[in-house]
Scaffold this motif. Structure first.
Motif, PDB file in Angstrom:
ATOM      1  N   GLN A 298       1.006  -1.058   0.082  1.00  0.00           N
ATOM      2  CA  GLN A 298       0.011   0.006  -0.108  1.00  0.00           C
ATOM      3  C   GLN A 298       0.812   1.312   0.103  1.00  0.00           C
ATOM      4  O   GLN A 298       0.382   2.234  -0.427  1.00  0.00           O
ATOM      5  N   PHE A 299       1.937   1.295   0.723  1.00  0.00           N
ATOM      6  CA  PHE A 299       2.722   2.194   0.873  1.00  0.00           C
ATOM      7  C   PHE A 299       3.281   2.792  -0.503  1.00  0.00           C
ATOM      8  O   PHE A 299       3.434   3.868  -0.706  1.00  0.00           O
ATOM      9  N   VAL A 300       3.895   1.689  -1.130  1.00  0.00           N
ATOM     10  CA  VAL A 300       4.565   1.843  -2.526  1.00  0.00           C
ATOM     11  C   VAL A 300       3.574   2.296  -3.517  1.00  0.00           C
ATOM     12  O   VAL A 300       3.688   3.521  -4.284  1.00  0.00           O
ATOM     13  N   VAL A 301       2.241   1.679  -3.424  1.00  0.00           N
ATOM     14  CA  VAL A 301       1.469   2.062  -4.719  1.00  0.00           C
ATOM     15  C   VAL A 301       0.826   3.274  -4.327  1.00  0.00           C
ATOM     16  O   VAL A 301       0.832   4.203  -5.328  1.00  0.00           O
ATOM     17  N   LEU A 302       0.099   3.350  -3.107  1.00  0.00           N
ATOM     18  CA  LEU A 302      -0.541   4.630  -2.900  1.00  0.00           C
ATOM     19  C   LEU A 302       0.334   5.962  -2.850  1.00  0.00           C
ATOM     20  O   LEU A 302       0.000   6.960  -3.151  1.00  0.00           O
ATOM     21  N   GLY A 303       1.433   5.707  -2.411  1.00  0.00           N
ATOM     22  CA  GLY A 303       2.561   6.682  -2.227  1.00  0.00           C
ATOM     23  C   GLY A 303       2.982   7.285  -3.577  1.00  0.00           C
ATOM     24  O   GLY A 303       3.153   8.490  -3.803  1.00  0.00           O
ATOM     25  N   GLY A 304       2.945   6.346  -4.511  1.00  0.00           N
ATOM     26  CA  GLY A 304       3.363   6.635  -5.902  1.00  0.00           C
ATOM     27  C   GLY A 304       2.396   7.403  -6.519  1.00  0.00           C
ATOM     28  O   GLY A 304       2.419   8.436  -7.372  1.00  0.00           O
ATOM     29  N   ILE A 305       1.039   7.142  -6.409  1.00  0.00           N
ATOM     30  CA  ILE A 305       0.021   8.131  -6.898  1.00  0.00           C
ATOM     31  C   ILE A 305      -0.177   9.560  -5.986  1.00  0.00           C
ATOM     32  O   ILE A 305      -0.312  10.407  -6.758  1.00  0.00           O
ATOM     33  N   ASN A 306      -0.161   9.434  -4.768  1.00  0.00           N
ATOM     34  CA  ASN A 306      -0.120  10.510  -4.100  1.00  0.00           C
ATOM     35  C   ASN A 306       0.864  11.570  -4.225  1.00  0.00           C
ATOM     36  O   ASN A 306       0.727  12.918  -3.597  1.00  0.00           O
ATOM     37  N   CYS A 307       2.039  11.101  -4.509  1.00  0.00           N
ATOM     38  CA  CYS A 307       3.001  12.179  -4.484  1.00  0.00           C
ATOM     39  C   CYS A 307       3.421  12.788  -5.814  1.00  0.00           C
ATOM     40  O   CYS A 307       4.391  13.022  -6.244  1.00  0.00           O
ATOM     41  N   PHE A 308       2.483  12.412  -6.850  1.00  0.00           N
ATOM     42  CA  PHE A 308       2.474  12.917  -8.003  1.00  0.00           C
ATOM     43  C   PHE A 308       2.772  14.382  -8.333  1.00  0.00           C
ATOM     44  O   PHE A 308       3.387  14.889  -9.300  1.00  0.00           O
ATOM     45  N   GLY A 309       2.549  15.199  -7.420  1.00  0.00           N
ATOM     46  CA  GLY A 309       2.435  16.620  -7.270  1.00  0.00           C
ATOM     47  C   GLY A 309       3.939  16.908  -7.373  1.00  0.00           C
ATOM     48  O   GLY A 309       4.161  17.965  -7.877  1.00  0.00           O
ATOM     49  N   VAL A 310       4.741  16.161  -6.998  1.00  0.00           N
ATOM     50  CA  VAL A 310       6.248  16.465  -6.989  1.00  0.00           C
ATOM     51  C   VAL A 310       6.949  16.525  -8.554  1.00  0.00           C
ATOM     52  O   VAL A 310       7.671  17.198  -8.807  1.00  0.00           O
ATOM     53  N   PHE A 311       5.938  15.854  -9.501  1.00  0.00           N
ATOM     54  CA  PHE A 311       6.558  15.880 -10.896  1.00  0.00           C
ATOM     55  C   PHE A 311       5.834  16.988 -11.863  1.00  0.00           C
ATOM     56  O   PHE A 311       5.958  16.810 -12.761  1.00  0.00           O
ATOM     57  N   PHE A 312       4.950  17.805 -11.035  1.00  0.00           N
ATOM     58  CA  PHE A 312       4.192  19.002 -11.698  1.00  0.00           C
ATOM     59  C   PHE A 312       5.427  19.888 -12.701  1.00  0.00           C
ATOM     60  O   PHE A 312       4.921  19.825 -13.716  1.00  0.00           O
ATOM     61  N   ALA A 313       6.081  20.070 -11.887  1.00  0.00           N
ATOM     62  CA  ALA A 313       7.217  21.259 -12.730  1.00  0.00           C
ATOM     63  C   ALA A 313       7.965  20.340 -13.793  1.00  0.00           C
ATOM     64  O   ALA A 313       7.707  21.046 -14.946  1.00  0.00           O
ATOM     65  N   PRO A 314       8.618  19.112 -13.741  1.00  0.00           N
ATOM     66  CA  PRO A 314       9.243  18.373 -14.634  1.00  0.00           C
ATOM     67  C   PRO A 314       8.034  18.206 -16.012  1.00  0.00           C
ATOM     68  O   PRO A 314       8.395  18.437 -17.196  1.00  0.00           O
ATOM     69  N   LEU A 315       6.732  17.939 -15.658  1.00  0.00           N
ATOM     70  CA  LEU A 315       5.660  17.762 -16.377  1.00  0.00           C
ATOM     71  C   LEU A 315       5.370  18.888 -17.186  1.00  0.00           C
ATOM     72  O   LEU A 315       4.946  18.774 -18.418  1.00  0.00           O
ATOM     73  N   HIS A 316       5.504  19.936 -16.534  1.00  0.00           N
ATOM     74  CA  HIS A 316       4.968  21.227 -17.278  1.00  0.00           C
ATOM     75  C   HIS A 316       6.076  21.598 -18.362  1.00  0.00           C
ATOM     76  O   HIS A 316       5.660  22.107 -19.521  1.00  0.00           O
ATOM     77  N   ARG A 317       7.433  21.150 -17.971  1.00  0.00           N
ATOM     78  CA  ARG A 317       8.312  21.569 -19.124  1.00  0.00           C
ATOM     79  C   ARG A 317       8.441  20.507 -20.287  1.00  0.00           C
ATOM     80  O   ARG A 317       8.492  20.914 -21.390  1.00  0.00           O
ATOM     81  N   GLU A 318       7.917  19.354 -19.927  1.00  0.00           N
ATOM     82  CA  GLU A 318       7.572  18.189 -21.026  1.00  0.00           C
ATOM     83  C   GLU A 318       6.575  18.499 -21.889  1.00  0.00           C
ATOM     84  O   GLU A 318       6.652  18.264 -23.042  1.00  0.00           O
ATOM     85  N   PHE A 319       5.392  18.957 -21.090  1.00  0.00           N
ATOM     86  CA  PHE A 319       4.068  19.142 -21.752  1.00  0.00           C
ATOM     87  C   PHE A 319       3.735  20.575 -21.605  1.00  0.00           C
ATOM     88  O   PHE A 319       2.777  20.651 -20.860  1.00  0.00           O
ATOM     89  N   PRO A 320       4.244  21.403 -22.175  1.00  0.00           N
ATOM     90  CA  PRO A 320       4.045  22.833 -21.874  1.00  0.00           C
ATOM     91  C   PRO A 320       2.426  23.247 -22.019  1.00  0.00           C
ATOM     92  O   PRO A 320       1.689  24.147 -21.358  1.00  0.00           O
ATOM     93  N   GLN A 321       1.705  22.674 -23.088  1.00  0.00           N
ATOM     94  CA  GLN A 321       0.011  22.808 -23.244  1.00  0.00           C
ATOM     95  C   GLN A 321      -0.535  22.282 -22.117  1.00  0.00           C
ATOM     96  O   GLN A 321      -1.873  22.707 -22.084  1.00  0.00           O
ATOM     97  N   ALA A 322      -0.096  21.527 -21.154  1.00  0.00           N
ATOM     98  CA  ALA A 322      -0.749  20.866 -20.168  1.00  0.00           C
ATOM     99  C   ALA A 322      -0.755  21.945 -19.028  1.00  0.00           C
ATOM    100  O   ALA A 322       0.179  22.247 -18.319  1.00  0.00           O
ATOM    101  N   GLY A 323      -2.091  22.146 -18.417  1.00  0.00           N
ATOM    102  CA  GLY A 323      -2.097  22.984 -17.230  1.00  0.00           C
ATOM    103  C   GLY A 323      -2.198  22.189 -15.967  1.00  0.00           C
ATOM    104  O   GLY A 323      -1.990  20.976 -16.012  1.00  0.00           O
ATOM    105  N   ASN A 324      -2.119  22.854 -14.695  1.00  0.00           N
ATOM    106  CA  ASN A 324      -2.235  22.221 -13.611  1.00  0.00           C
ATOM    107  C   ASN A 324      -3.510  21.257 -13.424  1.00  0.00           C
ATOM    108  O   ASN A 324      -3.736  20.347 -12.874  1.00  0.00           O
ATOM    109  N   ARG A 325      -4.641  21.656 -14.083  1.00  0.00           N
ATOM    110  CA  ARG A 325      -5.820  21.086 -14.223  1.00  0.00           C
ATOM    111  C   ARG A 325      -5.677  19.777 -14.930  1.00  0.00           C
ATOM    112  O   ARG A 325      -6.078  18.434 -14.428  1.00  0.00           O
TER     113      ARG A 325
END
Length: 120
Positions: free
Chosen positions: A22-49
């Protein structure tokens, strides 16, 4: 088949394994916000929503799969189900690292991580 005593140490091993899964699976989903900045650089058209929608899809898929996962665990055993969850979680990370389009991220992480969460 021999049944273990009610107060055996093996019960704690099973509880620790369930906690780790549970720690690994749910932790991987719930810490997704850590990747917002790199994902914004990778997908500039994608917003926070749009990026939050990836986690929303995973959180939507998990309980839908979880209802069927209980029956699958009764039929095939929890080890098989946890192994399938591990494959789905690995696949979600592996495929998400290689997606060229945002909708592929939505499917690769949202659906596969949701499947993994539902199976744990």
């Amino acid at each position: 088949m021999e049944v273990a005593p009610v107060d055996s140490a093996y019960g704690w091993v099973v509880a620790a394994g369930a906690f780790a899964a549970q720690f690994v699976v749910l932790g991987g989903i719930n810490c997704f916000g850590v990747f917002f900045a790199p994902l914004h650089r990778e997908f500039p058209q994608a917003g926070n929503r749009d990026l939050a929608a990836v986690v929303s899809v995973a959180n939507f898929v998990a309980p839908m799969v979880g209802t069927a996962a209980g029956n699958l665990a009764d039929r095939y055993g929890p080890r098989t189900l946890i192994a399938a969850a591990a494959v789905c979680q690995f696949g979600s990370y592996f495929l998400s690292a290689m997606v060229p389009r945002f909708w592929m991220l939505l499917l690769s992480f949202g659906v596969l991580a949701g499947l993994a969460a539902g199976c744990t």
